[in-house]
Design a protein around this motif. Structure first.
Motif, PDB file in Angstrom:
ATOM      1  N   GLY A 265      10.807   0.139  10.898  1.00 50.51           N
ATOM      2  CA  GLY A 265      11.449   1.280  10.265  1.00 50.51           C
ATOM      3  C   GLY A 265      11.329   1.245   8.755  1.00 50.51           C
ATOM      4  O   GLY A 265      10.804   0.301   8.169  1.00 50.51           O
ATOM      5  N   VAL A 266      11.821   2.300   8.113  1.00 45.74           N
ATOM      6  CA  VAL A 266      11.672   2.490   6.672  1.00 45.74           C
ATOM      7  C   VAL A 266      12.990   2.186   5.971  1.00 45.74           C
ATOM      8  O   VAL A 266      14.048   2.671   6.376  1.00 45.74           O
ATOM      9  CB  VAL A 266      11.234   3.938   6.360  1.00 45.74           C
TER      10      VAL A 266
ATOM     11  N   MET B 270       0.852  -1.184   0.000  1.00 41.76           N
ATOM     12  CA  MET B 270       0.000   0.000   0.000  1.00 41.76           C
ATOM     13  C   MET B 270       0.890   1.237   0.000  1.00 41.76           C
ATOM     14  O   MET B 270       1.828   1.337   0.798  1.00 41.76           O
ATOM     15  CB  MET B 270      -0.902   0.009   1.233  1.00 41.76           C
ATOM     16  N   GLY B 271       0.626   2.147  -0.899  1.00 46.01           N
ATOM     17  CA  GLY B 271       1.375   3.386  -0.938  1.00 46.01           C
ATOM     18  C   GLY B 271       1.125   4.220   0.294  1.00 46.01           C
ATOM     19  O   GLY B 271       0.078   4.124   0.942  1.00 46.01           O
ATOM     20  N   MET B 272       2.095   5.069   0.631  1.00 47.81           N
ATOM     21  CA  MET B 272       1.987   5.899   1.827  1.00 47.81           C
ATOM     22  C   MET B 272       0.784   6.830   1.734  1.00 47.81           C
ATOM     23  O   MET B 272       0.024   6.981   2.703  1.00 47.81           O
ATOM     24  CB  MET B 272       3.274   6.705   1.994  1.00 47.81           C
TER      25      MET B 272
ATOM     26  N   GLN C 273       6.485  10.997   9.417  1.00 54.81           N
ATOM     27  CA  GLN C 273       5.018  10.963   9.351  1.00 54.81           C
ATOM     28  C   GLN C 273       4.467   9.750  10.088  1.00 54.81           C
ATOM     29  O   GLN C 273       3.468   9.844  10.818  1.00 54.81           O
ATOM     30  CB  GLN C 273       4.577  10.947   7.887  1.00 54.81           C
ATOM     31  N   MET C 274       5.103   8.604   9.911  1.00 58.95           N
ATOM     32  CA  MET C 274       4.670   7.396  10.610  1.00 58.95           C
ATOM     33  C   MET C 274       4.823   7.552  12.116  1.00 58.95           C
ATOM     34  O   MET C 274       3.903   7.254  12.885  1.00 58.95           O
ATOM     35  CB  MET C 274       5.486   6.189  10.140  1.00 58.95           C
TER      36      MET C 274
ATOM     37  N   TYR D 287       0.321  -1.196   9.976  1.00 56.35           N
ATOM     38  CA  TYR D 287       0.159  -0.813  11.382  1.00 56.35           C
ATOM     39  C   TYR D 287      -0.124   0.678  11.504  1.00 56.35           C
ATOM     40  O   TYR D 287      -0.960   1.104  12.310  1.00 56.35           O
ATOM     41  CB  TYR D 287       1.393  -1.191  12.198  1.00 56.35           C
ATOM     42  N   TYR D 288       0.568   1.491  10.714  1.00 59.30           N
ATOM     43  CA  TYR D 288       0.327   2.933  10.697  1.00 59.30           C
ATOM     44  C   TYR D 288      -1.140   3.222  10.398  1.00 59.30           C
ATOM     45  O   TYR D 288      -1.778   4.053  11.060  1.00 59.30           O
ATOM     46  CB  TYR D 288       1.245   3.547   9.645  1.00 59.30           C
TER      47      TYR D 288
END
Length: 588
Positions: free
Chosen positions: A159-160, A99-101, A216-217, A138-139
């Motif tokens: 993490g990213v 899923m895109g941000m 942002q997350m 989760y976000y």
């Protein structure tokens, strides 16, 4: 003869009347047989399924995307349900679906608005990633009142990481040379073919996206779970979190199987409820924005290309066709009832010429007195930003990949590759520029000079039109352009977008631009108008559906994997995707 005609018309009249009566009877029967919503409804949605920008009306898309969920259906369904007294609460299944941000943020906004209307919402997951990342899911889950996790599941909040492949070493082994150039150093899509690692500019741009998404997350999770950003960062660094650990850390509320989640939902609803999928609920309850002042909705999704918009059933990719989108904009302008245009863009770019065609129609719409508001999805880069930059207002989610104002082009030199395969080529030509586009010959000095002039011309045109659309100087645009991608939040800071938000924000701005009251009823009408299934079938039978023909050709090409691979690598000549954006993977 006169009596014959009178009798004939009388018979036709009787038959027409009978047909009308039969139609009325069938209509009444159908209306009576139509399922009705119960008095108390529990809405369910499975967000482990792919959430797509929209569903085209061609048969191939219908077959391939049948189980996918259109983003607008979720947003509209929750908006409709927020004001419906029959709806008790929402239960959503999440997990680790790609899923895109920006898509996750659009869904978070919709769930938040649903809850703000006094409704409850529960998220549950078997696991947030199974030996893999579960960040975005989760976000999204933190937008709900409660998060439930199956006892055997984990919260893989880790993490990213953004990874990019580089094929320069592979091309060397194959004997292929990527002869390409760009404007300017941040236009990094070509680096896939010319480099073996990040250049400093490429790394800077990717680091900027990673930092923005991560912040942002962190901020979103912290606000939703009642923690400080520092506490959430510490939890991420200690991740992944096993089921019981996630509860102890306050990341989830309870360990529950699905039946336990549904029992909890009925408890929150205050009694027994009838479960209905959100899509079925929307079908029965009806979409919001079906009457009032008309605002046109136009989609521009996928790589920008000349011709018609289409969906590729083999790759699952959308294409934004300049013919389709330009005509939709013209139709909206010509419709006297349309007060404003909402243009939804989700595109990594593509053809410069096709992008310019669409840009021209957005400009003409404004000149005709039809305000244009752009809502950006997961990405609006390069050609995807080009088509948007003339709008009255531009809206992006904080995580939208935005900008990439630049250009790249070139070709693959493949003579050595063919020689390794034992294949030799020969040719004759007339004209000193005839070899410019072949992959068998390098650019001559004069050809390279013309190639550089073309890149300069496109970049100047692009940045000049950004400057005109955004009320900036071209020097100011150049300082933030150079092919660099930005997150939506950073794009707002530097002036490339007007507001941060989703389609709801864009719709508010469209109302304002049209001079309508904030609470004015509106009809959000799709252009081009969707065809009925019967119309699609008839178009295919008549052979006048170019999109269907194109899809058939694509399916035949599936038996030619070698040719498709060569085309993908650009081994068949010049690369024409001059306004392409290098896309990082979404933070799963």
């Amino acid at each position: 003869m006169k009596k014959l005609f009178v009798g004939l018309f009388a018979v036709i009249g009787v038959l027409a009347t009978l047909a009308l009566l039969v139609a009325c009877v069938f209509g009444l029967v159908a209306a009576a047989a139509k399922p009705r919503l119960p008095e108390r409804v529990l809405l369910e949605i499975d967000l482990e399924r792919n959430v797509i920008p929209y569903k085209p009306d061609d048969p191939f898309a219908g077959a391939v995307l049948g189980s996918a969920t259109a983003l607008r259906d979720v947003v509209d369904g929750l908006e409709r349900a927020a004001g419906d007294e029959r709806v008790a609460l929402l239960v959503a299944r999440l997990g680790a679906a790609p899923m895109g941000m920006a898509t996750a943020q659009e869904l978070r906004d919709a769930v938040t608005a649903f809850r703000a209307a006094g409704k409850k919402a529960i998220a549950y997951a078997e696991t947030f990633g199974e030996f893999g990342p579960g960040n975005t899911a989760y976000y999204l889950a933190t937008a709900f009142d409660e998060i439930h996790l199956q006892p055997s599941g984990d919260v893989n909040l880790s993490g990213v990481i953004l990874e990019s492949p580089f094929l320069a070493g592979t091309l060397e082994k194959l004997g292929v040379v990527a002869r390409m150039d760009q404007r300017y150093e941040y236009k990094n899509a070509m680096n896939t073919f010319t480099e073996k690692a990040f250049t400093p500019a490429h790394e800077e741009a990717m680091r900027g996206i990673a930092d923005s998404w991560y912040a942002q997350m962190i901020d979103g999770i912290a606000a939703a779970r009642g923690k400080t950003p520092e506490e959430v960062r510490a939890l991420v660094d200690r991740g992944p979190h096993l089921g019981a650990e996630a509860v102890a850390a306050g990341l989830v509320d309870k360990l529950s199987y699905r039946d336990g989640v549904l029992a909890r939902a009925e408890e929150l609803a205050g009694g027994e409820t009838a479960r209905r999928p959100l899509g079925k609920y929307l079908e029965l309850a009806g979409r919001p924005h079906q009457k009032g002042d008309r605002i046109a909705l136009v989609y521009g999704v996928g790589g920008v290309q000349r011709g018609k918009s289409r969906f590729d059933p083999l790759t699952g990719d959308f294409a934004m066709g300049s013919d389709t989108v330009a005509k939709a904009l013209r139709d909206a302008v010509e419709d006297e009832k349309v007060k404003a245009i909402l243009f939804r863009v989700d595109s990594p770019g593509g053809s410069y010429v096709a992008s310019d065609t669409i840009w021209h129609e957005t400009k003409r719409a404004r000149e005709a007195g039809k305000p244009v508001v752009v809502s950006m999805g997961d990405v609006a880069g390069s050609g995807g930003y080009f088509v948007a930059m003339a709008a009255d207002k531009i809206v992006a989610q904080p995580g939208t990949i935005t900008g990439s104002i630049g250009v790249l082009a070139g070709k693959m030199l493949t003579r050595e590759l063919w020689a390794k395969a034992g294949i030799s080529w020969d040719e004759v030509h007339n004209g000193t520029a005839a070899t410019m586009w072949t992959g068998l010959s390098d650019y001559e000095p004069e050809q390279w000079a013309r190639f550089q002039a073309a890149l300069d011309r496109i970049y100047v045109d692009f940045t000049s039109k950004v400057a005109d659309g955004r009320g900036m100087t071209r020097d100011a645009v150049h300082a933030i352009a150079k092919g660099r991608i930005w997150s939506g939040s950073d794009a707002k800071r530097i002036g490339l977008v007007d507001e941060v938000g989703g389609m709801g924000t864009a719709l508010r701005l469209a109302r304002e631009a049209a001079g309508l009251a904030p609470d004015a009823e509106i009809e959000l009408k799709l252009y081009p108008e969707p065809r009925t299934p019967l119309q699609v079938v008839m178009a295919n039978l008549r052979g006048d559906d170019d999109a269907a023909t194109a899809m058939a050709v694509e399916m035949l090409e599936a038996v030619r994997p070698a040719a498709r691979l060569a085309a993908r690598l650009g081994l068949t000549g010049s690369r024409s995707e001059v306004l392409a954006t290098p896309l990082p993977e979404p933070p799963r």
